[in-house]
Design a protein around this motif. Sequence first.
Motif, PDB file in Angstrom:
ATOM      1  N   LYS A 135       0.819  -8.271   3.246  1.00 59.29           N
ATOM      2  CA  LYS A 135      -0.088  -7.220   3.748  1.00 59.29           C
ATOM      3  C   LYS A 135      -1.373  -7.311   2.937  1.00 59.29           C
ATOM      4  N   THR A 138      -5.875  -4.028   5.713  1.00 57.39           N
ATOM      5  CA  THR A 138      -5.403  -3.026   6.676  1.00 57.39           C
ATOM      6  C   THR A 138      -5.147  -3.577   8.075  1.00 57.39           C
ATOM      7  N   SER A 139      -5.784  -4.682   8.436  1.00 58.50           N
ATOM      8  CA  SER A 139      -5.626  -5.189   9.801  1.00 58.50           C
ATOM      9  C   SER A 139      -4.654  -6.359   9.926  1.00 58.50           C
ATOM     10  N   GLY A 143       1.907  -3.501  10.858  1.00 62.39           N
ATOM     11  CA  GLY A 143       1.293  -2.195  11.050  1.00 62.39           C
ATOM     12  C   GLY A 143       2.384  -1.195  11.404  1.00 62.39           C
ATOM     13  N   LEU A 144       2.405  -0.086  10.726  1.00 65.20           N
ATOM     14  CA  LEU A 144       3.421   0.933  10.973  1.00 65.20           C
ATOM     15  C   LEU A 144       2.780   2.275  11.254  1.00 65.20           C
ATOM     16  N   THR A 145       3.414   3.029  12.133  1.00 64.15           N
ATOM     17  CA  THR A 145       3.039   4.414  12.335  1.00 64.15           C
ATOM     18  C   THR A 145       4.234   5.247  11.906  1.00 64.15           C
ATOM     19  N   TRP A 146       4.038   6.111  10.937  1.00 62.87           N
ATOM     20  CA  TRP A 146       5.114   6.932  10.392  1.00 62.87           C
ATOM     21  C   TRP A 146       4.971   8.331  10.951  1.00 62.87           C
ATOM     22  N   LYS A 147       5.922   8.750  11.759  1.00 62.61           N
ATOM     23  CA  LYS A 147       5.868  10.070  12.394  1.00 62.61           C
ATOM     24  C   LYS A 147       7.084  10.879  11.970  1.00 62.61           C
TER      25      LYS A 147
END
Length: 167
Positions: A135, A138-139, A143-147
């Motif tokens: 990693k 940032t691009s 890539g993760l989205t933590w909800k």
Amino acid sequence: MLKPFLSSSFVSGTRLIQRPLYYTKRTMSTHSHLDDDCIFCKIIRGEIPSFKLVETDKCYSFVDIEPLSEGHSLIIPKYHAEFMHQLPDDYLTDILPIAKQIAKAAKFEQYNVLQNNGRLANQAVPHVHFHVIDKPNTSTGLGLTWKPLKTDMDSIKTRYEEIKRNL
């Protein structure tokens, strides 16, 4: 000849055995748990070429050919199982030491170690595998989205007690 930069230990009877993580010998006769139609099983058997990094008696690792970042690598057990909970424990013992070795050798400063179970969890190949993904910014990379779920302590405690009871 590849030299190991760390070793793995295990107990045999009452003796502690040290062994290197790099092996040059293949012991395919002990891997009757491979699937004829699985792409990762074919890579383990040498039927499909790969950029092999580390191989042990229980695991095989190689550079991903559809990487999320440079040096993105995979570690696969030499046992065909779709889900991690179906895999015998002894096939898991080398995985994190190999992931550590790859991250150090690739000089990853920040990285993800990822393992998915099932299509809904984004598992593309139905054979247990672990990713080591650099990693660098940032691009690039994973890539993760933590909800987080909206919940309360009573619900968490109920689920905790159920899990604890089943351990």
